[in-house]
Design a protein around this motif. Structure first.
Motif, PDB file in Angstrom:
ATOM      1  N   SER A 178       0.354  -1.169   0.272  1.00 45.63           N
ATOM      2  CA  SER A 178      -0.090   0.117   0.142  1.00 45.63           C
ATOM      3  C   SER A 178       1.476   1.056   0.145  1.00 45.63           C
ATOM      4  N   PHE A 179       1.995   1.161  -0.519  1.00 40.43           N
ATOM      5  CA  PHE A 179       2.373   2.250  -0.169  1.00 40.43           C
ATOM      6  C   PHE A 179       2.940   3.071  -1.600  1.00 40.43           C
ATOM      7  N   TYR A 180       1.906   3.056  -2.450  1.00 39.17           N
ATOM      8  CA  TYR A 180       1.752   3.549  -3.427  1.00 39.17           C
ATOM      9  C   TYR A 180       1.296   5.069  -3.026  1.00 39.17           C
ATOM     10  N   VAL A 181       0.557   5.011  -2.000  1.00 42.02           N
ATOM     11  CA  VAL A 181      -0.314   6.265  -1.833  1.00 42.02           C
ATOM     12  C   VAL A 181       0.834   6.735  -0.389  1.00 42.02           C
ATOM     13  N   PRO A 182       0.304   7.915   0.117  1.00 37.08           N
ATOM     14  CA  PRO A 182       1.394   8.269   1.317  1.00 37.08           C
ATOM     15  C   PRO A 182       0.226   7.533   2.417  1.00 37.08           C
ATOM     16  N   GLN A 183       0.813   7.079   3.406  1.00 35.18           N
ATOM     17  CA  GLN A 183       0.932   6.276   4.901  1.00 35.18           C
ATOM     18  C   GLN A 183       2.526   6.039   5.891  1.00 35.18           C
ATOM     19  N   CYS A 184       2.009   6.476   6.773  1.00 36.18           N
ATOM     20  CA  CYS A 184       3.072   6.011   7.786  1.00 36.18           C
ATOM     21  C   CYS A 184       3.379   6.020   9.338  1.00 36.18           C
ATOM     22  N   VAL A 185       4.269   5.754  10.268  1.00 31.67           N
ATOM     23  CA  VAL A 185       3.937   5.226  12.066  1.00 31.67           C
ATOM     24  C   VAL A 185       4.693   6.315  11.935  1.00 31.67           C
ATOM     25  N   LEU A 186       3.334   6.716  13.340  1.00 27.55           N
ATOM     26  CA  LEU A 186       4.065   8.273  14.239  1.00 27.55           C
ATOM     27  C   LEU A 186       4.674   7.269  15.446  1.00 27.55           C
ATOM     28  N   VAL A 187       5.880   7.552  15.871  1.00 25.34           N
ATOM     29  CA  VAL A 187       6.053   7.051  17.303  1.00 25.34           C
ATOM     30  C   VAL A 187       6.624   8.664  18.114  1.00 25.34           C
ATOM     31  N   HIS A 188       6.214   8.642  19.407  1.00 26.42           N
ATOM     32  CA  HIS A 188       5.877   9.731  20.487  1.00 26.42           C
ATOM     33  C   HIS A 188       6.294   9.294  21.678  1.00 26.42           C
ATOM     34  N   ALA A 189       7.169  10.156  21.851  1.00 24.07           N
ATOM     35  CA  ALA A 189       8.175   9.992  23.204  1.00 24.07           C
ATOM     36  C   ALA A 189       6.702   9.069  24.477  1.00 24.07           C
ATOM     37  N   ASP A 190       5.988  10.051  23.832  1.00 26.20           N
ATOM     38  CA  ASP A 190       5.295   9.684  25.362  1.00 26.20           C
ATOM     39  C   ASP A 190       3.932   8.694  25.057  1.00 26.20           C
ATOM     40  N   GLY A 191       3.821   8.111  24.426  1.00 24.83           N
ATOM     41  CA  GLY A 191       2.976   7.493  23.268  1.00 24.83           C
ATOM     42  C   GLY A 191       3.580   6.264  23.437  1.00 24.83           C
ATOM     43  N   GLU A 192       2.546   4.391  23.975  1.00 26.91           N
ATOM     44  CA  GLU A 192       3.373   3.443  24.622  1.00 26.91           C
ATOM     45  C   GLU A 192       3.502   2.830  23.336  1.00 26.91           C
ATOM     46  N   LEU A 193       2.513   3.013  22.555  1.00 25.84           N
ATOM     47  CA  LEU A 193       2.675   1.914  21.229  1.00 25.84           C
ATOM     48  C   LEU A 193       2.218   2.895  20.027  1.00 25.84           C
ATOM     49  N   PRO A 194       3.592   2.653  18.664  1.00 26.88           N
ATOM     50  CA  PRO A 194       3.131   3.579  17.757  1.00 26.88           C
ATOM     51  C   PRO A 194       1.628   3.577  16.716  1.00 26.88           C
ATOM     52  N   ILE A 195       1.605   4.560  16.021  1.00 32.72           N
ATOM     53  CA  ILE A 195       0.109   4.440  16.106  1.00 32.72           C
ATOM     54  C   ILE A 195       0.085   4.406  13.916  1.00 32.72           C
ATOM     55  N   TRP A 196      -0.418   3.855  13.438  1.00 32.48           N
ATOM     56  CA  TRP A 196      -0.572   3.841  11.789  1.00 32.48           C
ATOM     57  C   TRP A 196      -1.397   4.260  11.420  1.00 32.48           C
ATOM     58  N   PHE A 197      -1.243   4.812  10.318  1.00 31.21           N
ATOM     59  CA  PHE A 197      -2.139   6.387   9.528  1.00 31.21           C
ATOM     60  C   PHE A 197      -2.096   5.877   8.278  1.00 31.21           C
ATOM     61  N   GLY A 198      -3.016   5.210   7.430  1.00 30.51           N
ATOM     62  CA  GLY A 198      -2.717   4.907   5.553  1.00 30.51           C
ATOM     63  C   GLY A 198      -3.778   5.761   6.053  1.00 30.51           C
ATOM     64  N   ARG A 199      -4.554   4.470   3.618  1.00 31.56           N
ATOM     65  CA  ARG A 199      -5.532   4.708   3.314  1.00 31.56           C
ATOM     66  C   ARG A 199      -6.768   3.812   4.265  1.00 31.56           C
ATOM     67  N   ALA A 200      -7.611   4.326   4.087  1.00 31.79           N
ATOM     68  CA  ALA A 200      -8.941   3.101   4.497  1.00 31.79           C
ATOM     69  C   ALA A 200      -9.224   1.600   4.361  1.00 31.79           C
ATOM     70  N   GLN A 201      -8.733   2.024   2.702  1.00 28.26           N
ATOM     71  CA  GLN A 201      -8.970   0.540   2.303  1.00 28.26           C
ATOM     72  C   GLN A 201      -8.438  -0.367   2.812  1.00 28.26           C
ATOM     73  N   ASP A 202      -6.860   0.212   3.360  1.00 27.56           N
ATOM     74  CA  ASP A 202      -5.337  -0.603   4.227  1.00 27.56           C
ATOM     75  C   ASP A 202      -5.424  -0.902   5.774  1.00 27.56           C
ATOM     76  N   GLU A 203      -6.734  -0.273   6.335  1.00 28.73           N
ATOM     77  CA  GLU A 203      -7.335   0.128   7.395  1.00 28.73           C
ATOM     78  C   GLU A 203      -6.992  -1.621   8.226  1.00 28.73           C
ATOM     79  N   LYS A 204      -7.340  -2.475   7.264  1.00 25.64           N
ATOM     80  CA  LYS A 204      -7.398  -3.002   8.036  1.00 25.64           C
ATOM     81  C   LYS A 204      -6.870  -4.422   7.756  1.00 25.64           C
ATOM     82  N   SER A 205      -5.720  -4.134   6.926  1.00 26.30           N
ATOM     83  CA  SER A 205      -4.753  -4.570   6.811  1.00 26.30           C
ATOM     84  C   SER A 205      -3.938  -4.635   7.708  1.00 26.30           C
ATOM     85  N   ALA A 206      -3.812  -3.410   8.070  1.00 27.81           N
ATOM     86  CA  ALA A 206      -2.934  -2.766   9.840  1.00 27.81           C
ATOM     87  C   ALA A 206      -3.116  -3.482  10.715  1.00 27.81           C
ATOM     88  N   LEU A 207      -5.417  -3.917  10.887  1.00 28.44           N
ATOM     89  CA  LEU A 207      -5.532  -4.776  12.695  1.00 28.44           C
ATOM     90  C   LEU A 207      -4.998  -5.819  11.843  1.00 28.44           C
TER      91      LEU A 207
END
Lengths: 393, 393
Positions: free
Chosen positions: A49-78
């Motif tokens: 799915s990397f042909y559309v913008p997507q990313c993972v965010l890591v924040h100093a205060d967050g225990e877990l990273p955040i996946w951000f991507g296309r709605a179609q690919d949300e299920k793939s992330a889960l």
């Protein structure tokens, strides 16, 4: 290659902790990672799915990273990550290839909504899919944030492989050796080039010993004849020649981990000069592998290789190697260390490299490369393919 | 797929002339194209070198474009394009993955050296490999130039295919149909997923009828079971299930021209709901193809498809299609027209689309897509694969 997580939750936690330490040292509150290999390494995310913008965010205060991507690919992330729904954030479908609005407008909203609008944010300025437009929209959407290049922070964190990763690297090496053997066996004068590549793909994906293969971050490269003077040509449907050179550069891939390998074939009786160059390359690799022990530096490996070449009246100007591991197209290199003069990175056990040992001259080239793991005794080869100029008569 | 030029010199000249007209209308003196498909379309350049910065420059005053890339790849440019040495400009090897300096520092030098330092320059802000860092270095190196997003100017120029291109598209369709048949024949409960993919790759590359196949810009996608709820998952080595769905999305590729296709398999007797959805998809495609005639608009094709779905109580929110043709990883779509509401692009003969007809619900999906050429009679299908829910019992 089940959809179940490739690594344990403990391994992912260790990775996040390591990355956060690096963020603290570099002064980042938040990093935004678009390199698909970084996304996968941080979360387990896997999908084309990397042909559309997507990313993972890591924040100093967050225990877990955040996946951000296309709605179609949300299920793939889960399905491919262990992330809870709250850490999987889809963007609106209308933003796909929209000339005005951009998915990273919504990424900026997400960052603000989490209270990170004034953060010092490290982005991957030179990651393949982090386009100029991605950056422009993100910066515009976060006027109070401070942006810096994070200098491939996560790529650097990936440099030393864990034991479970090394297991996959060695399996990838076994797949690679097998695929090379199958392809070379197919190479004869008159055989259409694409038949060799078809055989090769089949072997790469079938894998070996019950270990299935994955797609490679670079397609098989097979320069032929004068084409061997340049490394990145792909096959044609022309027949292989009655005489002359062909180079095959491939990877074996196991659950996205890559071991790469290059071999050179000569059709017909080779000139003595080619035999000598091949011998120089193999000796140069041996010299490099001998130096590839923990405590030595990247440039020392290159120097050992270069010294052998020089003693035979040869040279290779480009770097002779780069780290390998988890990868997605368009590159199986990790874009961190280079085995070249000036790179004083200290080698440590578990680092993996592709030593791209070759000599390219004006109208031909030869390459006999090796992928290896750094150990305290030198470089441990990941593949078992014979190291020689392969002569097909 | 010989290394000889894919098209005649006359066709390349026509393309450059067309692009220059578009540049004039948009007010650009110079465009810089990093999309590998644009580079190939403008010059014939072909090689897997797009993981380092490279580009093709077209200036209003220059008769021929300029290829700029890595020194290692200069020979590839000379072998695959008809460009003279003066229009093939390599950058220094030390710039590869250099944390301080960047290849586009030398690109800026090149632009200044040609006297174009004050030009209005159109760049591809959202092309996959035009990273934020590429842009930053280029802008810094050309302080007197004016930069604008060229809005995928060359992608738009590629939209209508010439007759020689359509020949390749139809050949790609034949390869695609054949590869789909081979893969589906391999799909049975208990068969490891990667065995299906190995068979598929073999067929894609062998091609059909003496026409060799090329690598696809997207690897085969094969979501299985619950994975069918999301489109971009790749295979595993798990066995195919005794019952349930699998979707296969592939392309056939002929000299980098792509025809894409999706089919859905059900293992075991399918529920009536799936049969009904499959029927709705096929009918929706028929309605879309009927509208895909010159003079109609992109959104009318989508509306015809959506009307059929709506009448069956279904919907698909994302766009239902995009243009296809010459492509490199990571995408076989051309990033211009979208078959979706609001896109009033007028269809013209020779435009080619992949109508990605599918329905994705919470925990499953079905897709039966079609690639087609716009004609004055409607959409002409590029593939011949049966259109139905394929039942394997």
């Amino acid at each position: 290659m089940s959809r179940s997580a490739v690594f344990t939750a403990a391994e992912y936690s260790r990775r996040i902790r390591d990355v956060k330490k690096r963020m603290e040292r570099a002064g980042f509150d938040l990093i935004i990672c678009q390199d698909p290999a970084n996304m996968g390494w941080l979360t387990g995310y896997d999908g084309w799915s990397f042909y559309v913008p997507q990313c993972v965010l890591v924040h100093a205060d967050g225990e877990l990273p955040i996946w951000f991507g296309r709605a179609q690919d949300e299920k793939s992330a889960l399905l491919t990550t262990g992330l809870p729904q709250s850490n999987v954030v889809p963007f609106s479908e209308y933003l796909v290839q929209n000339p005005e609005d951009h998915p990273f407008d919504e990424l900026a909203e997400l960052v603000r909504a989490r209270g990170w609008g004034k953060a010092h944010i490290g982005v991957e300025m030179d990651a393949h899919y982090y386009t100029a437009r991605c950056h422009a929209h993100l910066v515009k959407g976060l006027p109070d944030a401070r942006f810096s290049n994070n200098g491939d922070l996560v790529n650097w964190a990936r440099l030393i492989k864990s034991e479970p990763e090394l297991t996959l690297m060695r399996e990838a090496g076994a797949i690679c050796s097998h695929a090379m053997e199958r392809a070379v066996a197919k190479m004869s004068p008159g055989v259409p080039q694409n038949e060799v590549i078809a055989e090769l793909y089949h072997a790469q994906i079938m894998g070996v010993g019950g270990l299935g293969g994955d797609y490679a971050a670079i397609c098989p490269l097979m320069p032929v004849g004068e084409g061997t003077a340049t490394p990145h040509l792909t096959w044609t449907e022309d027949p292989l020649p009655q005489s002359g050179l062909a180079i095959l550069e491939i990877a074996g891939v196991r659950r996205r981990y890559h071991a790469a390998l290059t071999r050179t074939v000569h059709f017909g009786r080779p000139p003595q000069a080619y035999i000598d160059i091949a011998k120089a390359i193999v000796d140069g690799v041996d010299a490099g592998l001998e130096k590839a022990r923990s405590g030595n530096t990247a440039e020392e490996v290159e120097a050992a290789w270069q010294a052998v070449l020089r003693s035979r009246g040869l040279k290779k100007e480009s770097r002779v190697g780069y780290p390998i591991g988890l990868a997605y197209p368009p590159d199986w290199g990790e874009r961190t260390v280079s085995l070249r003069p000036g790179d004083r990175t200290e080698l440590q056990p578990g680092m993996c490299f592709h030593m791209m040992a070759g000599v390219w001259l004006g109208d031909f080239g030869l390459a006999i490369s090796e992928s290896f793991v750094v150990t305290d005794k030198g470089g441990e080869k990941l593949c078992t393919s014979p190291r020689e100029l392969i002569v097909v008569e």
